[in-house]
Write an enzyme that holds these catalytic residues in place. Structure first.
Site, PDB file in Angstrom:
ATOM      1  N   GLU A  13       6.318 -18.990  22.642  1.00 29.81           N
ATOM      2  CA  GLU A  13       7.222 -18.459  23.747  1.00 29.81           C
ATOM      3  C   GLU A  13       7.871 -16.796  23.606  1.00 29.81           C
ATOM      4  O   GLU A  13       7.839 -16.077  24.483  1.00 29.81           O
ATOM      5  CB  GLU A  13       8.426 -19.312  24.021  1.00 29.81           C
ATOM      6  N   THR A  21       9.535 -13.277  33.720  1.00 32.11           N
ATOM      7  CA  THR A  21      10.771 -13.872  32.778  1.00 32.11           C
ATOM      8  C   THR A  21      11.741 -12.601  32.186  1.00 32.11           C
ATOM      9  O   THR A  21      12.894 -12.886  32.366  1.00 32.11           O
ATOM     10  CB  THR A  21      10.251 -14.654  31.607  1.00 32.11           C
TER      11      THR A  21
END
Lengths: 316, 316
Positions: A134, A186
């Site tokens: 991530e 994001t």
């Protein structure tokens, strides 16, 4: 140590919806039958190479920049595994959709690699590795897609360092995840958030979160609806999705229990009392997006979606 | 309308522990067999007068300044009740102890008055009135003592405007509430809190709160212990209680599941696995306070303490 008799392992990891309105960074659920498949094939040399990514372009093939290969490399390095792997990634989740695409790839790769290990890691240990993926994919070690993708169902992260997961009971309702063909980065979505909030807002959000968790344990749909309002994140991120409030309203008008972003968007989730309602709500949301010239796909799922699992093992 | 055949009603309302570490302003539980008794006797005139307060000095007798009489007056005014009442208050909770003394008096008074009504109010309606009492007693309409005092057990306030209460399952453990003979003014305790907190801290606290609620539904003591750390309020208020951390540590060393303030202190609560442990922990906390020259009282209770109830009705 690597098992000698395995040649190839494929694993599936589901797409996920993180945050779930009032559970910013801590809640998430797995989506049934949507996700990524990663296949690891043993190589004769000691290289870790991505051979193929299908179903999506724009994903880096370079081992250190791709989340799936980077986590495989890191785990192999840490365990001093000198075996090389060819990696095949079959994307079922659009990049930047807010449905946990990078998490699913990392999780599937790790679950596949885990099958090769003589002493496999626990889910919590795999989650720690997936966090590195991530960080590579979106610059932030957030566990809220990884955890539901690994564990399935609806999950709560009590602590992300070290990982401690609470698996929540399955709500006896349906969820919709709708992906409008837009992209929200994001990082942009994180930048949209202020670093601070008032104690007053914190208390309001806590009241809803605690009630939301209670509603899950009791399968109390009235309480679930009452406690689904996100006072903190949604108001700050709504501007990133054109016509967010109109689409949300169309879902609520069609009887949705709750509606908000899936992760940081642009996908949205909604809860519906039953499958019939779920279809109606999803179509109305899709029509509303279309009114504004935005195409979309949706998926309907219950809350029993399985976490990542092995799809195929080839010995030899 | 007032029932004609009633002369006098006495009601008991329990002391309460609000906040419960991670549930600032939203969680609370009732304490077994400790609380206030308020008796309302019909008068021939239309005055509302406090005749006697026993068990505690320093409480205003003036109708408009005393929480119990003020809420009785307000409800009578709103319902255009012209009957007067003599009010007798028997305090079982020390003022400024952090055990919900003003809330218990207001709640007991309202429950007694409610028994006189031909059309009694719901608990939620009574809670709305009790909020006025809290405003008079401590300058802030907080519901987190009122609600557990009315409903009993452990409660969660989903919304305080309008009041919406979730009654939580009874943990199968024991709680200790210990009152050191110190005074902390609720207003000072509020002033000790910063108006803002970081999003990061908000997320950590939310993770613990959601896990704490899960632990209650599952009676999972390990999770309860892990998720009891209050990152937001306790660190800011600890300085108001001399030797707070030493007493907390002595409780944790004796096997407590969690320890923090009862309300804004100075009383503390602790959770213990069983009654034997509860006694041991309470005595060790008391000894620790004594080391610093502070006397204290404690109460041990399970989580099934009843909410406010009528003790005596005299007809005539």
């Amino acid at each position: 140590m690597i098992k000698k008799n395995l040649k190839s392992v494929s694993a599936f990891a589901p797409a996920t919806c993180a945050n779930v309105a009032v559970g910013f960074d801590i809640l998430g659920f797995a989506i049934h039958n949507v996700g990524d498949i990663v296949t690891l094939k043993k190589r004769d040399d000691n290289q870790i190479i991505i051979v193929e990514i299908s179903g999506e372009s724009n994903i880096p093939l370079e081992t250190s920049k791709n989340a799936a290969s980077a986590v495989v490399k890191k785990l192999c390095d840490d365990l001093s595994i000198s075996t090389g792997f060819s990696i095949y990634i079959q994307k079922g989740i659009a990049i930047g959709s807010g449905m946990g695409g990078s998490a699913a790839s990392s999780v599937a790769a790790l679950v596949a690699l885990n099958a090769f290990l003589e002493n496999p890691l626990s889910k919590n240990e795999l989650a720690e590795y997936a966090l590195f993926g991530e960080e590579i994919a979106c610059g932030h070690k957030h566990a809220d897609n990884i955890v539901p993708s690994l564990f399935g169902g609806m999950t709560l992260i009590q602590s992300s360092n070290p990982i401690n997961v609470v698996t929540l009971p399955s709500l006896e309702i349906y969820n919709i995840v709708i992906h409008p063909h837009l992209r929200v980065n994001t990082k942009d979505a994180r930048d949209a958030l202020q670093n601070d909030l008032s104690l007053k807002l914190h208390v309001k959000q806590c009241a809803n979160l605690a009630s939301f968790i209670s509603a899950i344990y009791k399968n109390d749909l009235e309480l679930l609806k009452k406690s689904s309002e996100d006072y903190v994140v949604e108001p700050q991120r709504a501007k990133l999705i054109p016509n967010f409030y109109e689409v949300k309203q169309s879902a609520m008008d069609s009887g949705a229990i709750s509606v908000s972003f899936s992760g940081s968007g642009p996908s949205l989730f909604a809860f519906a009392e039953n499958e019939f309602m779920a279809n109606k709500i999803a179509k109305n949301m899709q029509d509303k997006f279309k009114e504004y010239g935005i195409e979309s796909d949706f998926w309907i799922s219950n809350f029993k979606a399985q976490g990542a699992y092995i799809k195929e093992i080839i010995e030899g």
